[in-house]
Design an enzyme around this catalytic site. Structure first.
Site, short mmCIF file in Angstrom:
data_model
loop_
_atom_site.label_atom_id
_atom_site.label_comp_id
_atom_site.label_asym_id
_atom_site.label_seq_id
_atom_site.Cartn_x
_atom_site.Cartn_y
_atom_site.Cartn_z
N THR A 144 14.31 30.13 34.01
CA THR A 144 15.53 30.01 34.84
C THR A 144 15.83 28.51 34.96
O THR A 144 16.47 27.94 34.10
CB THR A 144 15.36 30.67 36.23
OG1 THR A 144 14.20 30.17 36.86
CG2 THR A 144 15.28 32.17 36.10
N LYS A 170 6.98 31.56 33.65
CA LYS A 170 8.16 30.78 34.05
C LYS A 170 7.97 30.44 35.52
O LYS A 170 7.27 31.15 36.24
CB LYS A 170 9.45 31.55 33.82
CG LYS A 170 9.65 32.82 34.60
CD LYS A 170 10.13 32.72 36.01
CE LYS A 170 11.32 31.83 36.18
NZ LYS A 170 11.73 31.83 37.63
N THR A 181 4.08 33.64 42.75
CA THR A 181 5.34 32.90 42.90
C THR A 181 5.98 32.50 41.58
O THR A 181 6.50 31.41 41.45
CB THR A 181 5.12 31.61 43.73
OG1 THR A 181 4.10 30.86 43.10
CG2 THR A 181 4.74 31.94 45.12
N GLU A 265 11.04 21.93 39.97
CA GLU A 265 12.45 21.54 40.04
C GLU A 265 12.57 20.10 40.51
O GLU A 265 12.19 19.79 41.65
CB GLU A 265 13.20 22.49 40.97
CG GLU A 265 13.42 23.85 40.33
CD GLU A 265 14.03 24.87 41.26
OE1 GLU A 265 14.40 25.95 40.77
OE2 GLU A 265 14.13 24.61 42.46
N ASN A 388 19.18 22.93 43.73
CA ASN A 388 19.24 24.08 44.63
C ASN A 388 20.47 24.11 45.51
O ASN A 388 20.77 25.14 46.12
CB ASN A 388 17.96 24.15 45.46
CG ASN A 388 16.80 24.60 44.62
OD1 ASN A 388 16.81 25.71 44.10
ND2 ASN A 388 15.83 23.73 44.43
N SER A 393 21.00 29.61 42.00
CA SER A 393 19.82 29.96 41.19
C SER A 393 19.02 31.04 41.89
O SER A 393 19.15 31.24 43.07
CB SER A 393 18.96 28.74 40.93
OG SER A 393 18.42 28.25 42.13
#
Lengths: 393, 393
Positions: A144, A170, A181, A265, A388, A393
């Site tokens: 993602t 991922k 998670t 991220e 974010n 997302s």
């Protein structure tokens, strides 16, 4: 890349994500495999999580994974469950395996229902790709916000021959240590019992993937699932064989865990937070999590700022039972704080080069107890906020 | 601004922060006042916190507050305690009050020792300012990353005359709901018993300042301290009088709490997170904190993105005991999710104008229980990261 025997991979573009992106993948075992899984403990469990738990509870052997990115199929109610089952029917027919042997997983936006027309339309291409694409392509299809695909492999020799393990996962955000998670899939060609495989997977996940945090957010779709298809012809029966397979499974999962934090991220740092001397492991974990999830510690990491007071402060509010006078803090091996007092000298000069590194070891010894814990934590950057805040997302 | 009778204010530049900034302040009561305090529960308590707790435990009346910004005097060991006492001696002499009636508080970088020469040098100017500056100046002297000073006032009539309350606080980061997580000072000219004043303060702090979160980080220096000097000549004795004073104290603290979240480091939003229907208040608070501290919820707030799945997800991992099928989510009064399923229709169109506001009400009803909680939460912006990564605070 040494692919475990008897596994094939598939990947295609179904249009769940932006055009031109792989977003649907599958891993298929030529023969039904022993299957194990570890799932999110979030109260809101995604439709594919509920489906997999039901399937694994049956104790049946499984023939593969079906994974999509772009939509999480979480918080989608009965229609989400029905859609999940329908995707299994469609894919099982296309891939020529029984629908009740195909384990589903989904990742992406929470709350949206599947567009079943896209699923139907993607089936011929998915089937055509099976056995013609590499594990890299499947690993790409499950990404993602990940910036790189994540694979890890291991192999070892037993007297009967070579056992191979391949893992993919991922995960870059909504990452917290309470459970996996993220999505992670393990393929192994050893022959092992269901009980041993599940026990080994649970143990190894607790020591690896459950030891990472990006943002403290535990997803609705987390799962680690593992297939052992026995295609190597090598059985895991003795204690020595079990220990050897466990060691290599743990290595694969540790490598995937590190890769998640490395690809966090907006992440630029990996902090190895080690806690020792706690009254018990739970208290050690409280301290590690408080430090690893503190936005102030994480922004200091991002800024390469040796602002160690924030680490001490987080330990202090962690809820762990310890005597603050006994806490000893080392960063990159440099003694920073003990006996309730900072070490003398110009700490910034000593710590600045350590903080400039990508990997930073933070060690907190909080007493004389036997409890210890370890956590891999990412930093918190402007980029994390941008990813974010600005994109759904 | 109606200043409670018998209180004077002081503020000066001692050089703890950048040149030209007020960084040392005091509030002095003309006569010794009934004193109450609520302090951080962090295991590492700053020297001034330890000092104040010791002083308040004595039950003695107090004559004022001495507050500096720029240095926290936390994690500074025995030398930090000695320095704290020495600053009280210096300031008490300068301000002409007994040193054991002056309550200290500090805020700023953790781990650095005071430069006592700066303290000594600042005393004449501090003394000279006493009674000549307004509460605004003192409130400015306690700011760190705050962008505005924070004051709140209230007054009400009893048959004997007017009772006045004035509160000031600082706080923009390292803010979490477990305790005050900032410095806050209340001056009141009512005449009240120590027990009643402390009980009232504790109750009101739990309903206001303990109900805010910026980043989930609970500071080593948090405190709320309140003086009631009786200078109005009005005694609080009956239950009606107690209730009336409590109502106004709560109003002052609620206003300060809102101002902290409004001025959160890099903050652009204030989320009012309301949880009802929980089995008990503790479970309701778990949900409110999980939602209010979730980096994913906070970045969605920053981006004005109605990505409600992240709210549901955070409730799900909060650890609260509830049935996910019973959760009802409303944002700005719009029904978004119930019975485990999103409401039909184009939710984004309904929610986009609500998310564009500064104040956003998020209501989660999680069952049939009596438990409820409320939390004010800030968003998470690139600016928060910049403030905490690029500057030592």
């Amino acid at each position: 890349m040494h692919i475990p025997k008897g596994f094939r991979f598939a990947a295609t573009q179904a249009g769940f994500k932006h055009a031109g992106k792989l977003d649907l993948g599958a891993v298929v075992s030529d023969n039904p495999a022993i299957a194990a899984g570890v799932f999110t403990t979030n109260k809101f469990q995604a439709a594919p999580v509920l489906q997999c738990r039901e399937m694994l509870d049956s104790g049946r052997k499984m023939s593969g994974f079906l994974v999509n990115s772009g939509q999480a199929n979480a918080c989608t109610g009965d229609q989400g469950r029905a859609n999940c089952r329908e995707t299994l029917n469609l894919a099982a027919m296309a891939l020529d395996i029984p629908a009740d042997e195909l384990l589903p997983a989904s990742t992406g936006v929470i709350g949206a229902q599947f567009d079943m027309n896209k699923w139907e339309a993607a089936m011929p291409a998915l089937a055509k790709s099976l056995g013609t694409v590499s594990p890299e392509e499947t690993a790409k299809a499950i990404m993602t916000t990940d910036t790189v695909h994540k694979l890890a492999e291991a192999s070892f020799e037993l007297k009967g021959g070579t056992v191979r393990l391949l893992g993919m996962c991922k995960g870059a955000g909504m990452i917290s240590p309470n459970m996996a998670t993220m999505l992670s899939f393990i393929a192994c060609d050893a022959d092992i019992s269901t009980e041993a495989w599940q026990t080994m997977l649970t143990d190894c996940v607790n020591l690896s993937i459950n030891r990472v945090t990006v943002d403290g957010d535990m997803s609705t779709n987390d799962c680690v699932m593992a297939l052992a298809n026995g295609a190597s012809g090598i059985a895991i029966e003795s204690e020595e064989e079990y220990i050897l397979l466990r060691k290599h499974l743990l290595e694969v999962l540790e490598e995937l865990a590190y890769k998640i934090v490395m690809d966090a991220e907006g992440g630029t740092k990996v902090a190895f937070i080690q806690v020792s001397g706690a009254k018990n492991d739970a208290d050690a974990e409280r301290v590690a999590r408080a430090v690893g999830n503190s936005p102030l510690v994480k922004t200091a990491l991002f800024g390469s700022d040796p602002n160690w007071g924030r680490i001490i402060c987080a330990a202090g509010y962690s809820g762990a039972d310890f005597n603050p006078e006994e806490l000893v803090l080392k960063i990159g091996g440099v003694l920073v704080f003990r006996n309730g007092t900072p070490e003398p000298g110009n700490m910034d000069d000593l710590l600045n080069p350590i903080m400039a590194e990508r990997d930073i070891v933070i060690h907190l010894d909080i007493g004389e107890g036997p409890g210890s814990s370890m956590l891999l934590a990412s930093d918190l950057s402007r980029e994390y906020v941008s990813i974010n805040a600005d994109y759904r997302s």
